[in-house]
Design an enzyme around this catalytic site. Structure first.
Site, PDB file in Angstrom:
ATOM      1  N   SER A  17       0.933  -1.065  -0.006  1.00  0.00           N
ATOM      2  CA  SER A  17      -0.048  -0.190  -0.047  1.00  0.00           C
ATOM      3  C   SER A  17       0.884   1.180  -0.006  1.00  0.00           C
ATOM      4  O   SER A  17       0.513   2.200  -0.711  1.00  0.00           O
ATOM      5  CB  SER A  17      -0.978   0.055   1.167  1.00  0.00           C
ATOM      6  OG  SER A  17      -1.838  -0.994   0.794  1.00  0.00           O
ATOM      7  N   LYS A  29      -8.455  -7.130   9.926  1.00  0.00           N
ATOM      8  CA  LYS A  29      -9.603  -6.818   8.963  1.00  0.00           C
ATOM      9  C   LYS A  29     -10.909  -6.965   9.600  1.00  0.00           C
ATOM     10  O   LYS A  29     -11.721  -6.052   9.655  1.00  0.00           O
ATOM     11  CB  LYS A  29      -9.542  -7.346   7.573  1.00  0.00           C
ATOM     12  CG  LYS A  29      -8.425  -6.998   6.939  1.00  0.00           C
ATOM     13  CD  LYS A  29      -8.592  -7.655   5.495  1.00  0.00           C
ATOM     14  CE  LYS A  29      -7.497  -7.191   4.498  1.00  0.00           C
ATOM     15  NZ  LYS A  29      -7.704  -7.686   3.028  1.00  0.00           N
ATOM     16  N   ALA A  58     -12.555 -19.903  -0.195  1.00  0.00           N
ATOM     17  CA  ALA A  58     -13.757 -19.224   0.684  1.00  0.00           C
ATOM     18  C   ALA A  58     -13.169 -18.628   1.987  1.00  0.00           C
ATOM     19  O   ALA A  58     -13.820 -18.535   2.919  1.00  0.00           O
ATOM     20  CB  ALA A  58     -14.774 -20.419   1.257  1.00  0.00           C
ATOM     21  N   GLY A  59     -12.061 -17.886   1.686  1.00  0.00           N
ATOM     22  CA  GLY A  59     -11.568 -17.037   2.809  1.00  0.00           C
ATOM     23  C   GLY A  59     -12.091 -15.682   2.677  1.00  0.00           C
ATOM     24  O   GLY A  59     -13.115 -15.490   2.147  1.00  0.00           O
ATOM     25  N   GLY A  60     -11.393 -14.920   2.983  1.00  0.00           N
ATOM     26  CA  GLY A  60     -11.628 -13.402   3.115  1.00  0.00           C
ATOM     27  C   GLY A  60     -11.871 -12.824   1.868  1.00  0.00           C
ATOM     28  O   GLY A  60     -12.774 -11.975   1.544  1.00  0.00           O
ATOM     29  N   TYR A 114      -0.995 -12.224  -6.554  1.00  0.00           N
ATOM     30  CA  TYR A 114      -0.266 -11.089  -7.554  1.00  0.00           C
ATOM     31  C   TYR A 114       1.262 -11.404  -7.283  1.00  0.00           C
ATOM     32  O   TYR A 114       2.096 -10.538  -7.736  1.00  0.00           O
ATOM     33  CB  TYR A 114      -0.696  -9.802  -7.127  1.00  0.00           C
ATOM     34  CG  TYR A 114      -0.551  -9.436  -5.621  1.00  0.00           C
ATOM     35  CD1 TYR A 114       0.821  -8.897  -5.156  1.00  0.00           C
ATOM     36  CD2 TYR A 114      -1.777  -9.172  -4.900  1.00  0.00           C
ATOM     37  CE1 TYR A 114       0.745  -8.591  -3.933  1.00  0.00           C
ATOM     38  CE2 TYR A 114      -1.709  -9.121  -3.738  1.00  0.00           C
ATOM     39  CZ  TYR A 114      -0.233  -8.619  -3.191  1.00  0.00           C
ATOM     40  OH  TYR A 114      -0.521  -8.149  -1.796  1.00  0.00           O
ATOM     41  N   ASP A 130     -12.324  -4.249  -1.486  1.00  0.00           N
ATOM     42  CA  ASP A 130     -11.636  -5.342  -2.184  1.00  0.00           C
ATOM     43  C   ASP A 130     -12.593  -5.774  -3.163  1.00  0.00           C
ATOM     44  O   ASP A 130     -12.473  -6.190  -4.368  1.00  0.00           O
ATOM     45  CB  ASP A 130     -11.322  -6.701  -1.242  1.00  0.00           C
ATOM     46  CG  ASP A 130      -9.986  -6.375  -0.366  1.00  0.00           C
ATOM     47  OD1 ASP A 130      -9.280  -5.826  -1.036  1.00  0.00           O
ATOM     48  OD2 ASP A 130      -9.797  -7.165   0.272  1.00  0.00           O
ATOM     49  N   GLU A 136     -21.970  -1.009   3.498  1.00  0.00           N
ATOM     50  CA  GLU A 136     -22.962  -2.115   3.176  1.00  0.00           C
ATOM     51  C   GLU A 136     -21.805  -3.174   2.884  1.00  0.00           C
ATOM     52  O   GLU A 136     -21.748  -4.292   3.326  1.00  0.00           O
ATOM     53  CB  GLU A 136     -23.882  -1.959   2.038  1.00  0.00           C
ATOM     54  CG  GLU A 136     -24.800  -2.970   2.109  1.00  0.00           C
ATOM     55  CD  GLU A 136     -25.178  -3.518   0.681  1.00  0.00           C
ATOM     56  OE1 GLU A 136     -24.874  -2.770  -0.252  1.00  0.00           O
ATOM     57  OE2 GLU A 136     -25.293  -4.752   0.279  1.00  0.00           O
ATOM     58  N   THR A 142      -4.744  -4.460   7.117  1.00  0.00           N
ATOM     59  CA  THR A 142      -4.422  -5.699   6.640  1.00  0.00           C
ATOM     60  C   THR A 142      -4.295  -6.507   7.762  1.00  0.00           C
ATOM     61  O   THR A 142      -4.755  -6.273   8.735  1.00  0.00           O
ATOM     62  CB  THR A 142      -2.954  -5.475   5.662  1.00  0.00           C
ATOM     63  OG1 THR A 142      -2.704  -6.726   4.847  1.00  0.00           O
ATOM     64  CG2 THR A 142      -1.804  -5.125   6.520  1.00  0.00           C
TER      65      THR A 142
HETATM   66  P1  NAP Z   1      -7.507 -16.783   3.716  1.00  0.00           P
HETATM   67  O1  NAP Z   1      -8.839 -16.288   4.237  1.00  0.00           O
HETATM   68  O2  NAP Z   1      -6.557 -17.417   4.462  1.00  0.00           O
HETATM   69  O3  NAP Z   1      -7.966 -17.728   2.758  1.00  0.00           O
HETATM   70  C1  NAP Z   1      -7.218 -19.029   1.920  1.00  0.00           C
HETATM   71  C2  NAP Z   1      -7.725 -19.554   0.911  1.00  0.00           C
HETATM   72  O4  NAP Z   1      -7.065 -20.489   0.394  1.00  0.00           O
HETATM   73  C3  NAP Z   1      -8.893 -20.505   1.706  1.00  0.00           C
HETATM   74  O5  NAP Z   1     -10.044 -20.873   0.846  1.00  0.00           O
HETATM   75  C4  NAP Z   1      -8.043 -21.848   1.996  1.00  0.00           C
HETATM   76  O6  NAP Z   1      -8.991 -23.127   1.780  1.00  0.00           O
HETATM   77  C5  NAP Z   1      -7.474 -21.926   0.532  1.00  0.00           C
HETATM   78  N1  NAP Z   1      -6.009 -22.694   0.763  1.00  0.00           N
HETATM   79  C6  NAP Z   1      -5.198 -22.186   1.357  1.00  0.00           C
HETATM   80  N2  NAP Z   1      -4.236 -23.336   1.346  1.00  0.00           N
HETATM   81  C7  NAP Z   1      -4.906 -24.453   0.590  1.00  0.00           C
HETATM   82  C8  NAP Z   1      -4.471 -25.815   0.209  1.00  0.00           C
HETATM   83  N3  NAP Z   1      -3.488 -26.408   0.741  1.00  0.00           N
HETATM   84  N4  NAP Z   1      -5.393 -26.520  -0.611  1.00  0.00           N
HETATM   85  C9  NAP Z   1      -6.485 -25.908  -0.750  1.00  0.00           C
HETATM   86  N5  NAP Z   1      -6.829 -24.576  -0.421  1.00  0.00           N
HETATM   87  C10 NAP Z   1      -6.012 -23.956   0.057  1.00  0.00           C
HETATM   88  O7  NAP Z   1      -6.701 -15.593   2.638  1.00  0.00           O
HETATM   89  P2  NAP Z   1      -7.457 -14.567   1.709  1.00  0.00           P
HETATM   90  O8  NAP Z   1      -7.409 -13.164   2.472  1.00  0.00           O
HETATM   91  O9  NAP Z   1      -8.860 -14.764   1.205  1.00  0.00           O
HETATM   92  O10 NAP Z   1      -6.353 -14.336   0.450  1.00  0.00           O
HETATM   93  C11 NAP Z   1      -6.193 -15.403  -0.393  1.00  0.00           C
HETATM   94  C12 NAP Z   1      -5.388 -14.971  -1.594  1.00  0.00           C
HETATM   95  O11 NAP Z   1      -5.628 -13.888  -2.050  1.00  0.00           O
HETATM   96  C13 NAP Z   1      -4.030 -14.725  -0.939  1.00  0.00           C
HETATM   97  O12 NAP Z   1      -3.130 -15.119  -1.708  1.00  0.00           O
HETATM   98  C14 NAP Z   1      -3.812 -13.121  -1.142  1.00  0.00           C
HETATM   99  O13 NAP Z   1      -2.586 -12.548  -1.203  1.00  0.00           O
HETATM  100  C15 NAP Z   1      -4.912 -12.611  -2.254  1.00  0.00           C
HETATM  101  N6  NAP Z   1      -5.291 -11.514  -2.260  1.00  0.00           N
HETATM  102  C16 NAP Z   1      -5.168 -10.647  -3.119  1.00  0.00           C
HETATM  103  C17 NAP Z   1      -5.759  -9.516  -3.300  1.00  0.00           C
HETATM  104  C18 NAP Z   1      -5.639  -8.565  -4.180  1.00  0.00           C
HETATM  105  O14 NAP Z   1      -5.895  -7.144  -4.386  1.00  0.00           O
HETATM  106  N7  NAP Z   1      -4.936  -8.796  -5.632  1.00  0.00           N
HETATM  107  C19 NAP Z   1      -6.520  -9.216  -2.301  1.00  0.00           C
HETATM  108  C20 NAP Z   1      -6.829  -9.937  -1.016  1.00  0.00           C
HETATM  109  C21 NAP Z   1      -6.251 -11.049  -1.069  1.00  0.00           C
HETATM  110  P3  NAP Z   1      -9.543 -23.773   3.314  1.00  0.00           P
HETATM  111  O15 NAP Z   1     -10.732 -22.737   3.639  1.00  0.00           O
HETATM  112  O16 NAP Z   1      -9.678 -25.051   3.186  1.00  0.00           O
HETATM  113  O17 NAP Z   1      -8.235 -23.449   4.395  1.00  0.00           O
END
Ligand code: NAP
Length: 277
Positions: free
Chosen positions: A16, A65, A129-131, A219, A102, A77, A61
């Site tokens: 950022s 969050k 299905a994360g954040g 990214y 986001d 919202e 971050t």
């Molecule tokens: P998070 O809440 O930790 O979620 C991680 C996700 O990845 C979950 O769905 C998790 O599944 C899955 N996962 C992790 N390891 C796995 C494995 N070995 N096999 C299968 N599934 C796996 O993280 P997040 O905040 O959502 O972020 C996810 C990614 O998006 C990160 O790489 C982050 O850097 C990127 N991101 C990018 C932006 C952007 O602006 N481009 C913004 C936000 C995030 P489970 O639920 O089964 O653990």
């Protein structure tokens, strides 16, 4: 001088400052954008004194969050639906406001790179299905996606998102993810798989229609194996950097009073920091 910051624990990795300092310089604004490493146990106190510390607002971050949303006096919202805040500001009444940009960042970038992604209303496949996935579902549904097939390693987390977002979202077993690609118009990787230092994303694109769009929100690296494989098949691709740049726009405008542009020069500047310039 107007000041803003990014709050995280750790915060060193955040991109950022690179984005906001670029815009401050580009628009000749007398402002500053700092990094603030704040321990989880200190977050409430830090946010309570944001104004007194001289900050107009902040990005938030990991791991703050969800807590930031709980601590805000007002939430929009998007933040409420996503259940997390990434952008904060103090209003004229001294109240802490929260938003989540986001979803805006993801869909604005998708519209810029592949405007016709929803033509024909074909299903969208979302992995994760994360954040981040939560924000992406919010954005896709707001933009008119009719049917989202959601696959996640931990199926309970995907089921929870159906509870939150309703019947337009259908859970697909993680083991059936390859088959789910047949007939889809858009595939989104919202897992952390494929990211530097994480496991690779194991996905077979054989069933993916040739005119489907493939988006990866990872990214780092910018060119993920998923995007490389999709491009090799002739599919259009959208990388994760555009989302990162666009999600920063509303915060900058809020704190510094100028709506900044996401330009090829900004993209090149941040891509260089990822070692891909
Ligand atoms: P998070 O809440 O930790 O979620 C991680 C996700 O990845 C979950 O769905 C998790 O599944 C899955 N996962 C992790 N390891 C796995 C494995 N070995 N096999 C299968 N599934 C796996 O993280 P997040 O905040 O959502 O972020 C996810 C990614 O998006 C990160 O790489 C982050 O850097 C990127 N991101 C990018 C932006 C952007 O602006 N481009 C913004 C936000 C995030 P489970 O639920 O089964 O653990």
């Amino acid at each position: 001088m107007r000041r803003a910051c990014v709050i995280g624990w750790p915060v060193e990795h955040s991109r950022s400052p690179l984005i906001h300092r670029y815009w401050l310089k580009q628009y000749g604004i007398d402002g500053a954008y700092e990094k603030e490493a704040v321990r989880p146990e200190d977050l409430a106190r830090f946010l309570g004194s944001l104004d007194a510390l001289g900050y107009a607002g902040a990005n938030v971050t990991l791991p703050h969050k969800e807590a930031a949303l709980r601590l805000a006096a007002v939430a929009d919202e998007a933040a409420r639906t996503i259940g997390a805040a990434n952008t904060l500001w103090v209003d004229d009444g001294g109240r802490l406001n929260a938003s989540n940009t986001d979803a805006y960042g993801f869909t604005t970038n998708l519209d810029a790179e592949a405007r016709d992604w929803n033509d024909g209303g074909r299903p969208v496949v979302v992995l994760g299905a994360g954040g981040a996935a939560r924000a992406i579902l919010h954005g896709l549904l707001a933009e008119g996606a009719r049917h989202i097939l959601l696959a996640n390693r931990t199926s309970g987390r995907a089921e929870a998102l159906v509870g939150a977002f309703g019947p337009a979202v259908t859970v697909v077993d993680w083991r059936d993810r390859n088959r789910a690609l047949a007939g889809c118009g858009l595939l989104v990787n919202a897992t952390s798989l494929g990211m530097t230092g994480k496991d690779p994303l194991d996905l077979d694109l054989a069933s993916l229609p040739p005119n489907a769009v493939v988006a990866d929100i990872v990214y780092s690296p910018l060119e993920t194996a998923l995007l490389g494989a999709a491009r090799a098949k002739g599919n259009r691709t959208v990388d994760g950097l555009g989302m990162l740049l666009h999600q920063a726009v509303p915060g900058f405008e809020r704190w510094f009073g100028v709506r900044p542009a996401v330009t090829p020069a900004l993209r090149a500047h941040v891509a260089q920091s990822l070692g891909e310039g």
